[in-house]
Design an enzyme around this catalytic site. Structure first.
Site, PDB file in Angstrom:
ATOM      1  N   ASP A  17     -49.078   2.258  30.847  1.00  0.00           N
ATOM      2  CA  ASP A  17     -49.793   1.017  30.565  1.00  0.00           C
ATOM      3  C   ASP A  17     -49.473   0.589  29.127  1.00  0.00           C
ATOM      4  OD1 ASP A  17     -51.304   2.680  28.878  1.00  0.00           O
ATOM      5  OD2 ASP A  17     -53.041   2.696  30.217  1.00  0.00           O
ATOM      6  N   ALA A  18     -50.161  -0.379  28.636  1.00  0.00           N
ATOM      7  CA  ALA A  18     -49.885  -0.912  27.291  1.00  0.00           C
ATOM      8  C   ALA A  18     -50.129   0.116  26.188  1.00  0.00           C
ATOM      9  CB  ALA A  18     -50.733  -2.156  27.040  1.00  0.00           C
TER      10      ALA A  18
END
Length: 137
Positions: A17-18
């Site tokens: 994810d980020a």
């Protein structure tokens, strides 16, 4: 005691994810790839089974996300057969950082069901598959 199969995994940017943490759905992909490689290692040819009108599908999963895996880490999936019945079997799978089996990152019990390809109804495990699963469990 069960015979375990170990499959290496590398965490790529696309898996995260980020924040650089493995996205939860990707743990399922790691486990699926490890099972596929395990079957190949055992000589269980899923393409041949399909031609014989049999496929495997996940019937149920119990999964625990314990600690995060992160970008660029080297991991390992360990798989064992814990139970085999007429039309299904259960694999226990655990994900660790490479060389650190003491710290489980994720674990799952996965029920795999043998299905008739035409009707998608349960069917008995093919004899050669059942024999191989009994040999390694």
């Amino acid at each position: 005691m069960s015979t375990e199969f170990i499959w290496p995994v590398r965490v790529y940017f696309e898996d995260t994810d980020a924040g650089g943490v493995v996205y939860h759905a990707n743990y399922l992909k790691y486990f699926e790839r490890a099972r596929t490689e395990w079957f190949n290692h055992l000589g269980i040819d899923q393409a041949l089974l399909m031609r014989r009108n049999t496929v495997f599908a996940v019937g149920h999963i119990d999964i625990d996300f314990i600690k995060p895996a992160r970008l660029n880490e080297r991991l390992a999936v360990i798989s064992v057969i814990s139970k085999s019945k007429g039309a299904s079997f259960i694999t226990e799978q655990q994900l660790f950082r490479e060389n650190d089996r003491e710290n489980i990152l994720c674990r799952a019990n996965v029920q795999i069901v043998s299905l008739n390809l035409d009707s998608f109804t349960p069917c008995r495990l093919p004899a050669e598959v059942k024999e191989e699963l009994q040999r390694v469990s």
